[in-house]
Design a protein around this motif. Structure first.
Motif, mmCIF file in Angstrom:
data_model
loop_
_atom_site.group_PDB
_atom_site.id
_atom_site.type_symbol
_atom_site.label_atom_id
_atom_site.label_comp_id
_atom_site.label_asym_id
_atom_site.label_seq_id
_atom_site.Cartn_x
_atom_site.Cartn_y
_atom_site.Cartn_z
ATOM 1 N N THR A 99 5.513 -4.628 5.689
ATOM 2 C CA THR A 99 4.219 -5.034 6.220
ATOM 3 C C THR A 99 3.786 -6.345 5.579
ATOM 4 O O THR A 99 3.794 -6.479 4.360
ATOM 5 C CB THR A 99 3.174 -3.942 5.940
ATOM 6 O OG1 THR A 99 3.663 -2.701 6.450
ATOM 7 C CG2 THR A 99 1.863 -4.259 6.607
ATOM 8 N N THR A 144 0.857 -1.175 0.000
ATOM 9 C CA THR A 144 0.000 0.000 0.000
ATOM 10 C C THR A 144 0.898 1.231 0.000
ATOM 11 O O THR A 144 2.120 1.114 0.124
ATOM 12 C CB THR A 144 -0.898 0.022 1.248
ATOM 13 O OG1 THR A 144 -0.073 0.062 2.415
ATOM 14 C CG2 THR A 144 -1.790 -1.210 1.300
ATOM 15 N N GLU A 145 0.317 2.397 -0.136
ATOM 16 C CA GLU A 145 1.101 3.624 -0.116
ATOM 17 C C GLU A 145 1.806 3.794 1.223
ATOM 18 O O GLU A 145 2.977 4.166 1.282
ATOM 19 C CB GLU A 145 0.210 4.828 -0.392
ATOM 20 C CG GLU A 145 -0.266 4.921 -1.819
ATOM 21 C CD GLU A 145 -1.091 6.167 -2.071
ATOM 22 O OE1 GLU A 145 -0.842 7.193 -1.406
ATOM 23 O OE2 GLU A 145 -1.966 6.109 -2.939
ATOM 24 N N LYS A 146 1.111 3.530 2.295
ATOM 25 C CA LYS A 146 1.700 3.660 3.624
ATOM 26 C C LYS A 146 2.824 2.645 3.823
ATOM 27 O O LYS A 146 3.881 2.963 4.373
ATOM 28 C CB LYS A 146 0.625 3.482 4.692
ATOM 29 C CG LYS A 146 1.112 3.721 6.096
ATOM 30 C CD LYS A 146 -0.033 3.634 7.088
ATOM 31 C CE LYS A 146 0.441 3.934 8.484
ATOM 32 N NZ LYS A 146 -0.659 3.867 9.451
ATOM 33 N N LEU A 181 5.919 3.719 1.927
ATOM 34 C CA LEU A 181 6.587 4.824 2.619
ATOM 35 C C LEU A 181 7.394 4.311 3.805
ATOM 36 O O LEU A 181 8.533 4.733 4.013
ATOM 37 C CB LEU A 181 5.543 5.847 3.078
ATOM 38 C CG LEU A 181 6.064 7.088 3.771
ATOM 39 C CD1 LEU A 181 6.814 7.962 2.766
ATOM 40 C CD2 LEU A 181 4.928 7.874 4.387
ATOM 41 N N LEU A 182 6.823 3.382 4.565
ATOM 42 C CA LEU A 182 7.538 2.801 5.707
ATOM 43 C C LEU A 182 8.785 2.052 5.268
ATOM 44 O O LEU A 182 9.841 2.148 5.904
ATOM 45 C CB LEU A 182 6.626 1.855 6.494
ATOM 46 C CG LEU A 182 5.548 2.484 7.352
ATOM 47 C CD1 LEU A 182 4.657 1.395 7.940
ATOM 48 C CD2 LEU A 182 6.138 3.314 8.457
#
Length: 93
Positions: A27, A13-15, A18-19
């Motif tokens: 994730t 995902t976008e998040k 970024l992480l």
């Protein structure tokens, strides 16, 4: 435990992107019976990296309305955010 009995998929995902780019965190969606120790061992064995930290979240399914207006719900799942040792990377492509 085998790695295929612990890890389901990588969450892209976008998040999550970024992480991984900024903090070296990845994730994964995992089986509900997986523990932090089992997740750590599965990631280290599968991707040949060093894991420094594992955070686990239980994500509840969202309420939805079906085509005829009937209420339903998406599935619950368990998510693990794995932090790698500085300099380690997982190639997902």
């Amino acid at each position: 435990m085998n790695a295929d009995k612990v890890l389901k998929t990588v969450r892209l995902t976008e998040k999550a992107n970024l992480l991984s780019a900024e903090f070296g965190q990845y994730t994964f969606e995992v089986f509900s019976s997986a523990t932090k120790h089992a997740i750590r061992a599965a990631v280290e064995k599968t991707f040949k990296v060093n894991v420094t930290r594992v955070n686990v979240l239980h994500v509840r399914g969202k309420n939805k309305r079906g085509r005829a207006g009937r209420p339903s719900q998406t599935s619950d799942y368990k998510k693990a955010i794995v932090t790698l040792k500085a300099g380690d990377k997982i190639e997902l492509v």
